[in-house]
Write a protein that holds these residues in place. Sequence first.
Motif, PDB file in Angstrom:
ATOM      1  N   CYS A  41       1.133  -0.787   0.429  1.00 47.94           N
ATOM      2  CA  CYS A  41      -0.338  -0.319  -0.022  1.00 47.94           C
ATOM      3  C   CYS A  41       1.049   1.638   0.275  1.00 47.94           C
ATOM      4  O   CYS A  41       1.681   1.422   0.812  1.00 47.94           O
ATOM      5  N   THR A  80      -0.183   4.411   0.659  1.00 50.02           N
ATOM      6  CA  THR A  80       0.085   4.897   1.866  1.00 50.02           C
ATOM      7  C   THR A  80       0.998   4.741   2.896  1.00 50.02           C
ATOM      8  O   THR A  80       0.813   5.677   3.947  1.00 50.02           O
ATOM      9  N   TRP A 113      -6.904   2.247   1.498  1.00 45.78           N
ATOM     10  CA  TRP A 113      -7.043   2.640   0.347  1.00 45.78           C
ATOM     11  C   TRP A 113      -7.338   2.082  -0.336  1.00 45.78           C
ATOM     12  O   TRP A 113      -7.086   0.739  -0.400  1.00 45.78           O
TER      13      TRP A 113
END
Length: 412
Positions: free
Chosen positions: A330, A332, A351
């Motif tokens: 991921c 983020t 996300w």
Amino acid sequence: MPVIVKDWMLVKGVVFRLESGLPSEAKFLLEDFRLAVNNAIRAGLQAHITSRNAMVEIAYRDFRQEHPRMYSQHLVSAFEVAGSVLKNHRKRVRKGVTCRIPYVKRLMMKAENQAYKLDRESGTIDLPIRAGCHVELRLVVSQYHRKYLDDMALSLGSLTVLPDRVVVAFRKDAPKLFVPESALSLDTNERSLDGVFVEGGVAKAVKADFPEVAIIQQRHHDRRKRLQKKKAHDRRTSRNLCRTEGAREHHRIDSRLHQVADSVLKFAEERRSAIVLEDLKGFKSKRSKELNRRLSLWPRRKLHQIIEYKAQWKGIPVVKVDPRNSSRTCPTCGRIQDSRMGTEFKCECGWHLDRHINASMNLLQTAISKGMAGGLRFNPGAFQHDVMMTLYEPAMAARSEPNGTSGIVGMT
Ligand SMILES: [Zn+2]
């Protein structure tokens, strides 16, 4: 396709057709040259040498007697070609691939730049055959060829003569890479390049679609299987048929990959983007054998090769990064997921994004964290979910005109 000779020298082979067929003296020269190459291969094998200079030392005098009429520079060039064939042969032997004594079948000759003259204005080649005998080859010059002939920053390298065409090597100093003002990060897939374009803190999705590459591969694979079954009793015929099929398949895929690469580079050049790609070296898929076969990696590797070479010629920086976990991370929050199923990447943190585009974001972040993307910064949160920029799509194939480029500079 340009080839790197030295760190700072780039070479690009440009194919020219001839206005009329090859003069008979030149045809004889091709045959003599092939003979000389094959003799040199045998001599090199016997003496266990592959370097041109070593071959000149042990074999030049004999060769002079065997080929008394050949221009001496051509003779030395035959040693050079034989040397490269022998080097490849030695590599295969080392790898344990048993193979027969190499033999050059196709008619060709190679002349170093001192051994021919090209009038760049008129497109005429003066090729010496032997003392007192030269032939003139008139090249068909299109607008595409003019670009190379008229660019005086390009010097001339070797000339390769084939029965129906010649390849002139143009050389130039590798241009300085520009300092990127933006980045184009691409995840390479079987049927597309998917990624993000980042400029001024804003990220947009980009896509280059080339579904035919996989379709062509699949179709030819099936046909090959059928041929093999049908001709099972005759292994040689079946092998030859497969080879022709393979060459055709390669050619069609190749020209499509060149188009895709051209559009990516045009985009990057106009926006002064660094191109970020995954490093496919040593990349092995863990999928089943059946899938592996279908998702053969060579078109993707080839596409990267083309992009890298062409980028170098234009001075566009290309960054290759380790793709490990790029499809499972991921961007983020940094969590790494166990599986990577589905077309959408979803994370516990909320996300979610197309899996391929998500992967390209991770590639870009790796490049940035390693300081490989200039001073560029990127925040995944600044991604514009509703925008998609098309770099290439199948409909563009019809519009682009064929170009005469080819990779045949040397002989392998
Ligand atoms: Zn997350």
